[in-house]
Design a protein around this motif. Structure first.
Motif, PDB file in Angstrom:
ATOM      1  N   ARG A   7       0.837  -1.209   0.000  1.00  0.00           N
ATOM      2  CA  ARG A   7       0.000   0.000   0.000  1.00  0.00           C
ATOM      3  C   ARG A   7       0.865   1.250   0.000  1.00  0.00           C
ATOM      4  N   ASP A   8       1.873   1.293   0.867  1.00  0.00           N
ATOM      5  CA  ASP A   8       2.744   2.466   0.940  1.00  0.00           C
ATOM      6  C   ASP A   8       3.496   2.664  -0.366  1.00  0.00           C
ATOM      7  N   ALA A   9       3.980   1.575  -0.949  1.00  0.00           N
ATOM      8  CA  ALA A   9       4.733   1.678  -2.203  1.00  0.00           C
ATOM      9  C   ALA A   9       3.852   2.200  -3.323  1.00  0.00           C
ATOM     10  N   ARG A  10       2.600   1.759  -3.363  1.00  0.00           N
ATOM     11  CA  ARG A  10       1.690   2.230  -4.406  1.00  0.00           C
ATOM     12  C   ARG A  10       1.386   3.717  -4.240  1.00  0.00           C
ATOM     13  N   LEU A  11       1.222   4.160  -2.988  1.00  0.00           N
ATOM     14  CA  LEU A  11       0.950   5.573  -2.737  1.00  0.00           C
ATOM     15  C   LEU A  11       2.163   6.424  -3.082  1.00  0.00           C
ATOM     16  N   VAL A  12       3.355   5.950  -2.727  1.00  0.00           N
ATOM     17  CA  VAL A  12       4.587   6.662  -3.096  1.00  0.00           C
ATOM     18  C   VAL A  12       4.695   6.775  -4.610  1.00  0.00           C
TER      19      VAL A  12
ATOM     20  N   GLY B 210      -0.438   8.269   6.715  1.00  0.00           N
ATOM     21  CA  GLY B 210      -1.187   7.074   6.350  1.00  0.00           C
ATOM     22  C   GLY B 210      -0.966   5.953   7.340  1.00  0.00           C
ATOM     23  N   ARG B 211       0.268   5.782   7.786  1.00  0.00           N
ATOM     24  CA  ARG B 211       0.563   4.742   8.769  1.00  0.00           C
ATOM     25  C   ARG B 211      -0.135   5.045  10.097  1.00  0.00           C
TER      26      ARG B 211
ATOM     27  N   GLY C  95      -4.042   3.158   7.485  1.00  0.00           N
ATOM     28  CA  GLY C  95      -4.314   2.724   6.124  1.00  0.00           C
ATOM     29  C   GLY C  95      -4.874   3.840   5.282  1.00  0.00           C
ATOM     30  N   VAL C  96      -5.213   3.509   4.038  1.00  0.00           N
ATOM     31  CA  VAL C  96      -5.696   4.501   3.087  1.00  0.00           C
ATOM     32  C   VAL C  96      -7.104   4.965   3.431  1.00  0.00           C
ATOM     33  N   GLU C  97      -7.990   4.039   3.844  1.00  0.00           N
ATOM     34  CA  GLU C  97      -9.379   4.413   4.113  1.00  0.00           C
ATOM     35  C   GLU C  97      -9.480   5.444   5.236  1.00  0.00           C
ATOM     36  N   PRO C  98      -8.825   5.217   6.385  1.00  0.00           N
ATOM     37  CA  PRO C  98      -8.856   6.262   7.421  1.00  0.00           C
ATOM     38  C   PRO C  98      -8.192   7.556   6.962  1.00  0.00           C
ATOM     39  N   LEU C  99      -7.187   7.443   6.078  1.00  0.00           N
ATOM     40  CA  LEU C  99      -6.529   8.651   5.587  1.00  0.00           C
ATOM     41  C   LEU C  99      -7.498   9.494   4.766  1.00  0.00           C
TER      42      LEU C  99
END
Length: 228
Positions: free
Chosen positions: A160-165, A185-186, A190-194
């Motif tokens: 997830r982090d790599a895809r967002l980067v 994000g961490r 995760g992405v949903e809470p972000l």
């Protein structure tokens, strides 16, 4: 006006008013024959301007703006305001970049049992393994290691982090600009809470922008009172 008269309007203590004068936020007060401070409508306008500036620019910047005005350096005060507006604009652009990156993320494939190795993830993203190692060095991704082979293993959160980067890099953002966003994000889990955090972030930026408008009105009134 006595210090208490000036303080009451804003729910402040008289000591706070004296402290503001000592800090240069208010112009120097006059004195009675007995040595007591005497404030005027000009001081009231200065205090209103400062408190309205604090809401949009923060205490330190508002203090510097008022100090500059009170020593006659109006251009310096305006520069400080411009810089503060520039920071707000940069924050808005960062927000837009994160929001766009999240919207551009297509649903991720199910995580592979045991995680993904660097070559497979690089192929999935269309980057070189060296790029993933560079992101890791910058703290943007934190893969674990296979205890038997020592190879990097990317779990679901790492992917997830790599895809967002990857999305943010495509948007032209530097690694040092991306780092705090990945950290958010961490922290959000995760992405949903972000995404929820982004909505709150946008509301705070809008409130800050409106507060800056109110601060500008307060400062304009004070400048007009000084010039009058």
């Amino acid at each position: 006006m006595r210090p208490v008269d000036l303080a009451r309007e804003h729910g402040l203590s008289t000591q706070a008013v004296r402290n503001y004068e000592s800090a240069g936020i208010l112009p120097p007060a006059g004195r009675t024959a007995a040595g007591y401070r005497v404030y005027t409508p000009l001081h009231a306008a200065a205090l209103r301007a400062f408190l309205s500036l604090v809401a949009g620019h923060g205490h330190a910047t508002a203090k510097a703006i008022m100090q500059a005005v009170n020593r006659g350096a109006v251009d310096e005060a305006l520069r400080l305001i411009d810089e503060s507006h520039g920071r707000l604009l940069e924050d808005r652009r960062t927000l837009e970049a994160v929001d766009a990156a999240l919207r551009d993320l297509v649903p991720a494939p199910p995580p592979e049992p045991g995680g993904v190795h660097i070559g497979a993830l690089a192929r999935r993203l269309g980057v070189r393994p060296a790029t993933l190692r560079k992101w890791e060095k910058a703290g943007l991704v934190r893969p674990g290691r296979d205890p038997r082979t020592g190879y990097r293993v990317y779990g679901a959160a790492d992917v997830r982090d790599a895809r967002l980067v990857h999305q943010l890099r495509r948007g032209g953002y530097l690694l040092e600009q991306i780092a705090p966003l990945i950290a958010q994000g961490r922290a959000a889990g995760g992405v949903e809470p972000l995404e929820s955090a982004i909505r709150g972030w946008r509301e705070r930026l809008s409130a800050r922008g409106r507060a800056m408008l109110a601060g500008a009105a307060g400062l304009h009134a004070y400048l007009s009172a000084r010039e009058g």
